[in-house]
Scaffold this active site. Structure first.
Site: not given
Lengths: 233, 233
Positions: A84, A154
């Site tokens: 993202d 992540d």
């Protein structure tokens, strides 16, 4: 990108969902997007919320600044997952950083973020960033020893595509890729039952050949956990 | 504590407020409590939201673990403000810590937290914690030089009772109270316009007699900022 809002029936518990948004099936896993009256745009991978527009900063800051502030002058940073762009955005705030590599397995996550979360995907704009689309496990295996000051994982949950990111061989690759004194930080779970397995897996690596050369921290922020492994200084 | 739910008219923007909760006027400033369908119980001081039950952990973790993980083995920690107990809860997770002092100016904040936010106020239960009710500025002035490894300022906005916590004399007291290599971390604002003033105030201290002996970090998490000042190692 096709709009298929009617293709996925959201659970009733999503009471604040504003109808009319889209869903899309990635080749890898179900990718959902919806709009919440409370949290703004929401990204869901494989049935688990990954990102909400209104509170994403709390997660990105914790997983990024905690490791980078725990070592002096980080220069080379690797992000595994994080498609993202939010972690990149936070890493880029550190002026000592010279190079940021990111290895994201699913290009659609990057595309969705750039289209719907521009304030998050802005992280890709930093000229120090190099995007690699591919398997993070394979990427790390090919990294020369002692390359990075920090590795930030992540990822999604330790099931499905991300499972290998929470197993002993991966943590061994991370330790090899880090310079002495480097740090690893990982998002670990969205279900508490995952936490113990991940802690045990890291612990097995730490208790291996080089005991006392690692430190593990455990945090509860929302429904995630973070770990730091510091290689010997 | 008297229930006076009808005494305060909440702004219309609080659309998720569940009616029937209480407000109470502290001798120092307006203290409001209300129940939100989204964020659970909410504590408001002087018209500014201080604490929401559902997302408080993100704030407490960032303001606590960032400074404490940036120095090795913190032993003595001072919290200025933080009367809800959340920072104490997070500080107590650090096994190296031997002593935690907290100086909160308003006893009502402590009482409200213990009554309505037991999962936050649990921080007061740690036997290493000593609670001082009083003015943080005066408390710090009386602290012997080099007492603390970390000072965490978990205050309200830099107006009203908390104003002095963002001015040069206070930061000078913090620097004196810290051991060499110690760290200060502060919540700074709920309005962006406050941020610049606080940064400038810290900067003036840093650029004073002992340049390069401090480091300043700036984070945006929700609507707050954090700073770390590290005295010379």
């Amino acid at each position: 990108m096709n709009s298929e809002a009617s293709a996925v029936k959201l659970p009733e518990c999503f009471s604040s969902v504003i109808p009319g948004w889209f869903s899309e099936i990635s080749p890898m896993w179900p990718v959902w997007m919806f709009l919440s009256s409370t949290y703004g745009k929401v990204l869901v991978l494989d049935g688990v919320i990954q990102l909400t527009e209104r509170d994403e900063c709390a997660y990105q800051e914790m997983i990024t600044h905690l490791p980078l502030c725990s070592i002096p002058n980080p220069k080379k940073v690797l992000v595994i997952g994080g498609g993202d762009g939010g972690v990149l955005r936070e890493v880029s705030r550190h002026s000592s950083v010279e190079k940021i590599d990111i290895c994201e397995i699913d290009k659609m996550v990057v595309d969705v973020s750039k289209q719907f979360f521009p304030r998050v995907a802005v992280g890709f704009d930093d000229p120090r960033v190099t995007l690699h689309i591919g398997d993070g496990v394979a990427f790390l295996k090919a990294v020369p020893e002692g390359t990075y000051d920090a590795v930030i994982v992540d990822s999604s949950d330790p099931i499905g595509p991300a499972q290998e990111l929470f197993e002993k061989p991966f943590f061994q690759s991370v330790a090899k890729a880090l310079r002495p004194g480097g740090v690893m930080h990982s998002a670990a779970f969205s279900l508490p039952s995952f936490a113990r397995k991940v802690i045990e897996s890291i612990d097995r690596v730490c208790r291996g050949a080089r005991r006392r050369r690692f430190r593990i921290y455990y945090y509860k922020m929302y429904i995630r956990a973070k770990f730091s492994i510091t290689t010997p200084i």
